[in-house]
Design an enzyme around this catalytic site. Sequence first.
Site, PDB file in Angstrom:
ATOM      1  CG  HIS A  87      31.357 -18.980 -62.246  1.00  0.00           C
ATOM      2  ND1 HIS A  87      31.186 -17.727 -61.742  1.00  0.00           N
ATOM      3  CD2 HIS A  87      30.406 -19.749 -61.648  1.00  0.00           C
ATOM      4  CE1 HIS A  87      30.165 -17.719 -60.888  1.00  0.00           C
ATOM      5  NE2 HIS A  87      29.672 -18.955 -60.815  1.00  0.00           N
ATOM      6  NE  ARG A 107      28.459 -14.508 -57.426  1.00  0.00           N
ATOM      7  CZ  ARG A 107      27.883 -15.664 -57.771  1.00  0.00           C
ATOM      8  NH1 ARG A 107      28.603 -16.766 -57.812  1.00  0.00           N
ATOM      9  NH2 ARG A 107      26.607 -15.716 -58.080  1.00  0.00           N
ATOM     10  CD  GLU A 145      33.444 -15.327 -62.597  1.00  0.00           C
ATOM     11  OE1 GLU A 145      32.291 -15.642 -62.920  1.00  0.00           O
ATOM     12  OE2 GLU A 145      33.989 -15.733 -61.564  1.00  0.00           O
TER      13      GLU A 145
HETATM   14  C1  8YV Z   1      25.735 -20.459 -61.723  1.00  0.00           C
HETATM   15  C2  8YV Z   1      26.370 -19.287 -59.511  1.00  0.00           C
HETATM   16  O1  8YV Z   1      26.608 -21.081 -62.624  1.00  0.00           O
HETATM   17  O2  8YV Z   1      24.318 -19.905 -58.541  1.00  0.00           O
HETATM   18  C3  8YV Z   1      25.237 -19.098 -58.580  1.00  0.00           C
HETATM   19  O3  8YV Z   1      25.251 -18.099 -57.839  1.00  0.00           O
HETATM   20  O4  8YV Z   1      27.278 -18.545 -59.492  1.00  0.00           O
HETATM   21  C4  8YV Z   1      26.424 -20.427 -60.425  1.00  0.00           C
HETATM   22  O5  8YV Z   1      25.978 -21.564 -59.794  1.00  0.00           O
HETATM   23  C5  8YV Z   1      25.138 -19.343 -62.426  1.00  0.00           C
HETATM   24  O6  8YV Z   1      24.640 -18.333 -61.677  1.00  0.00           O
HETATM   25  C6  8YV Z   1      24.131 -19.924 -63.386  1.00  0.00           C
HETATM   26  O7  8YV Z   1      23.033 -19.180 -63.579  1.00  0.00           O
END
Ligand code: 8YV
Length: 321
Positions: free
Chosen positions: A287, A240, A269
């Site tokens: 990301h 993150r 983001e």
């Molecule tokens: C995803 C992410 O791209 O899972 C997570 O926490 O940050 C990423 O894998 C995103 O959340 C897709 O919904």
Amino acid sequence: MSKKPTLWITRKLSDATLERAARDYDVIINHEDGLHTATDIIAMSAKVDAIMPCHSEIFDAAVAAKLDPRVKIIANHSVGVDHCDLEALGARGIMVTNTPDVLSDATADIAMLLMLGAARRCVEGDRLMRTGEWDFWSPSFMVGKQVSRARLGIVGMGRVGQVMAKRARGFDMEVHYYNRSRLPDEQEMGATYHETVEDLLGVSDFLSLHCPATPETTGMMNDERFALLPDGAVFVNTARGALVDEDALLAALDSGKVSAAGLDCFVAEPGGNPAFSKYENVFMLPHIGSATRATRDAMGFRALDNLDAFFGGKTPLDSLT
Ligand code: 8YV
């Protein structure tokens, strides 16, 4: 036949996920794939029994307080849940789930890519080739930092961290880690445990973050912590953006303390931090750590498994509240 629960899918998920969701639920799908404000989320909550969001929808305490009582479960399509105030949602009696495990391989793959790309000057080399500016070669040309046999520090030895360690062992790296608690031998697999992040930093020629963003970890990579790295360390973040004080990283790049960085996550983001773009030793991606077809299907299916369990009267495998 009893009525199917109504499910709001906030973003455009994989075809297989949407197909299965439409088979088992009355679905409201965001085909346009736009972002949603707090007002949108609160308004939609009166029309649905369940929400399947991504990390792009924010369920903070203010939103949690105003969600319509009709919503019973938030089945996240993400492993990270820093966009959800679990305490506030739990207090409202809302079940929250996430999608661990299924994205560990893809995320560790991207961390390796970023580590290698940063260390071996990928951005600079790619630019030379594309612009036709490659007009010189010498043994002292574009010399990078060797990954094989170097020391890798992993912050957060959870599911993704452990897969990263496995990948790194394939490169004969010496794996060190910090975790809230030491892993049992069979999971540690020869990695060296450090009781504090500070202690880990001192041996991390390469440092990769794999911990969640929480109030305790937010901004953890600050000036003081970057200063503890060996000179010329390579820094990788696929976890993150909030874990990093980006000004401190820029300062560490300027001083050479950090010789290169590989970043898939940013404080802001989408968009990222334009200040990084003038640094060719920063290899950046938008990301996409878990963005493979197989992983997107697996994430969608895991979220649907959690919903099915909940509406089938069982505790979902990944319940967090
Ligand atoms: C995803 C992410 O791209 O899972 C997570 O926490 O940050 C990423 O894998 C995103 O959340 C897709 O919904």
